[in-house]
Design a protein around this motif. Sequence first.
Motif, PDB file in Angstrom:
ATOM      1  N   MET A   1       0.849  -1.182   0.000  1.00  0.00           N
ATOM      2  CA  MET A   1       0.000   0.000   0.000  1.00  0.00           C
ATOM      3  C   MET A   1       0.895   1.247   0.000  1.00  0.00           C
ATOM      4  N   PRO A   2       0.647   2.176  -0.914  1.00  0.00           N
ATOM      5  CA  PRO A   2       1.484   3.378  -0.962  1.00  0.00           C
ATOM      6  C   PRO A   2       1.338   4.227   0.298  1.00  0.00           C
ATOM      7  N   THR A   3       2.354   5.003   0.564  1.00  0.00           N
ATOM      8  CA  THR A   3       2.372   5.827   1.771  1.00  0.00           C
ATOM      9  C   THR A   3       1.272   6.879   1.752  1.00  0.00           C
ATOM     10  N   ALA A   4       1.027   7.516   0.607  1.00  0.00           N
ATOM     11  CA  ALA A   4      -0.007   8.557   0.523  1.00  0.00           C
ATOM     12  C   ALA A   4      -1.379   7.978   0.836  1.00  0.00           C
ATOM     13  N   ALA A   5      -1.675   6.783   0.343  1.00  0.00           N
ATOM     14  CA  ALA A   5      -2.966   6.159   0.619  1.00  0.00           C
ATOM     15  C   ALA A   5      -3.093   5.807   2.097  1.00  0.00           C
ATOM     16  N   MET A   6      -1.991   5.375   2.711  1.00  0.00           N
ATOM     17  CA  MET A   6      -2.028   5.056   4.144  1.00  0.00           C
ATOM     18  C   MET A   6      -2.295   6.315   4.960  1.00  0.00           C
ATOM     19  N   LEU A   7      -1.697   7.434   4.564  1.00  0.00           N
ATOM     20  CA  LEU A   7      -1.909   8.682   5.299  1.00  0.00           C
ATOM     21  C   LEU A   7      -3.345   9.167   5.166  1.00  0.00           C
ATOM     22  N   ASP A   8      -3.944   9.001   3.992  1.00  0.00           N
ATOM     23  CA  ASP A   8      -5.323   9.444   3.809  1.00  0.00           C
ATOM     24  C   ASP A   8      -6.308   8.618   4.617  1.00  0.00           C
ATOM     25  N   ASP A   9      -5.955   7.382   4.941  1.00  0.00           N
ATOM     26  CA  ASP A   9      -6.851   6.512   5.700  1.00  0.00           C
ATOM     27  C   ASP A   9      -6.787   6.749   7.206  1.00  0.00           C
ATOM     28  N   LEU A  10      -5.881   7.597   7.663  1.00  0.00           N
ATOM     29  CA  LEU A  10      -5.759   7.856   9.100  1.00  0.00           C
ATOM     30  C   LEU A  10      -6.995   8.589   9.618  1.00  0.00           C
ATOM     31  N   PRO A  11      -7.429   8.294  10.842  1.00  0.00           N
ATOM     32  CA  PRO A  11      -8.581   9.007  11.418  1.00  0.00           C
ATOM     33  C   PRO A  11      -8.210  10.444  11.788  1.00  0.00           C
ATOM     34  N   LYS A  12      -9.244  11.249  12.058  1.00  0.00           N
ATOM     35  CA  LYS A  12      -9.032  12.665  12.391  1.00  0.00           C
ATOM     36  C   LYS A  12      -8.138  12.848  13.603  1.00  0.00           C
ATOM     37  N   GLY A  13      -8.307  11.995  14.579  1.00  0.00           N
ATOM     38  CA  GLY A  13      -7.499  12.108  15.797  1.00  0.00           C
ATOM     39  C   GLY A  13      -6.018  11.993  15.515  1.00  0.00           C
ATOM     40  N   ALA A  14      -5.659  11.090  14.614  1.00  0.00           N
ATOM     41  CA  ALA A  14      -4.240  10.929  14.259  1.00  0.00           C
ATOM     42  C   ALA A  14      -3.732  12.166  13.537  1.00  0.00           C
ATOM     43  N   TRP A  15      -4.546  12.743  12.664  1.00  0.00           N
ATOM     44  CA  TRP A  15      -4.130  13.962  11.958  1.00  0.00           C
ATOM     45  C   TRP A  15      -3.935  15.113  12.941  1.00  0.00           C
ATOM     46  N   ILE A  16      -4.832  15.210  13.904  1.00  0.00           N
ATOM     47  CA  ILE A  16      -4.711  16.284  14.898  1.00  0.00           C
ATOM     48  C   ILE A  16      -3.470  16.074  15.751  1.00  0.00           C
ATOM     49  N   ALA A  17      -3.203  14.825  16.126  1.00  0.00           N
ATOM     50  CA  ALA A  17      -1.991  14.537  16.912  1.00  0.00           C
ATOM     51  C   ALA A  17      -0.734  14.896  16.118  1.00  0.00           C
ATOM     52  N   MET A  18      -0.715  14.531  14.823  1.00  0.00           N
ATOM     53  CA  MET A  18       0.442  14.889  13.996  1.00  0.00           C
ATOM     54  C   MET A  18       0.595  16.402  13.887  1.00  0.00           C
ATOM     55  N   MET A  19      -0.534  17.115  13.793  1.00  0.00           N
ATOM     56  CA  MET A  19      -0.480  18.568  13.694  1.00  0.00           C
ATOM     57  C   MET A  19       0.100  19.168  14.981  1.00  0.00           C
ATOM     58  N   VAL A  20      -0.355  18.692  16.124  1.00  0.00           N
ATOM     59  CA  VAL A  20       0.140  19.207  17.402  1.00  0.00           C
ATOM     60  C   VAL A  20       1.635  18.921  17.550  1.00  0.00           C
ATOM     61  N   ILE A  21       2.034  17.698  17.209  1.00  0.00           N
ATOM     62  CA  ILE A  21       3.461  17.356  17.275  1.00  0.00           C
ATOM     63  C   ILE A  21       4.256  18.220  16.305  1.00  0.00           C
ATOM     64  N   GLY A  22       3.673  18.465  15.130  1.00  0.00           N
ATOM     65  CA  GLY A  22       4.333  19.337  14.160  1.00  0.00           C
ATOM     66  C   GLY A  22       4.539  20.738  14.701  1.00  0.00           C
ATOM     67  N   PHE A  23       3.532  21.269  15.407  1.00  0.00           N
ATOM     68  CA  PHE A  23       3.682  22.597  16.006  1.00  0.00           C
ATOM     69  C   PHE A  23       4.759  22.594  17.083  1.00  0.00           C
ATOM     70  N   ILE A  24       4.852  21.516  17.830  1.00  0.00           N
ATOM     71  CA  ILE A  24       5.849  21.435  18.904  1.00  0.00           C
ATOM     72  C   ILE A  24       7.252  21.342  18.324  1.00  0.00           C
TER      73      ILE A  24
END
Length: 120
Positions: A1-24
């Motif tokens: 499975m390609p990486t882009a497709a795996m990222l699109d399948d992540l739930p909202k909570g995971a995206w928010i966690a990545m965003m918070v970690i990105g800000f940190i």
Amino acid sequence: MPTAAMLDDLPKGAWIAMMVIGFIVFWPIGLALLFYMIWSGKMQGWKRDGMRGCASNYRRHRRSSGNTAFDSYRDDMLKKLEEEQKAFGDFMERLRRAKDQQEFDQFMNERRTQGDAPAA
């Protein structure tokens, strides 16, 4: 499975966690993730207030099924459901007002009886 497709399948909570970690870690990463989430529509469901407006939102964004009889039936049912939802909301508001009025009247009656009692 390609990486882009795996990222699109992540739930909202995971995206928010990545965003918070990105800000940190480095704030432009978090900002880029935030813009991507808004642009891609991943935050779309968070604009609604519970179930309010779901039917009208659906009506604006729906597509024709190709069956005009079904489309008219669906439109009629959605209209009935919206009317029932509004009527139920009005009913609940009347119940709340009646309960508040009853509690207020009880409070005032208790206050009057306390005022009539002789002071000790």
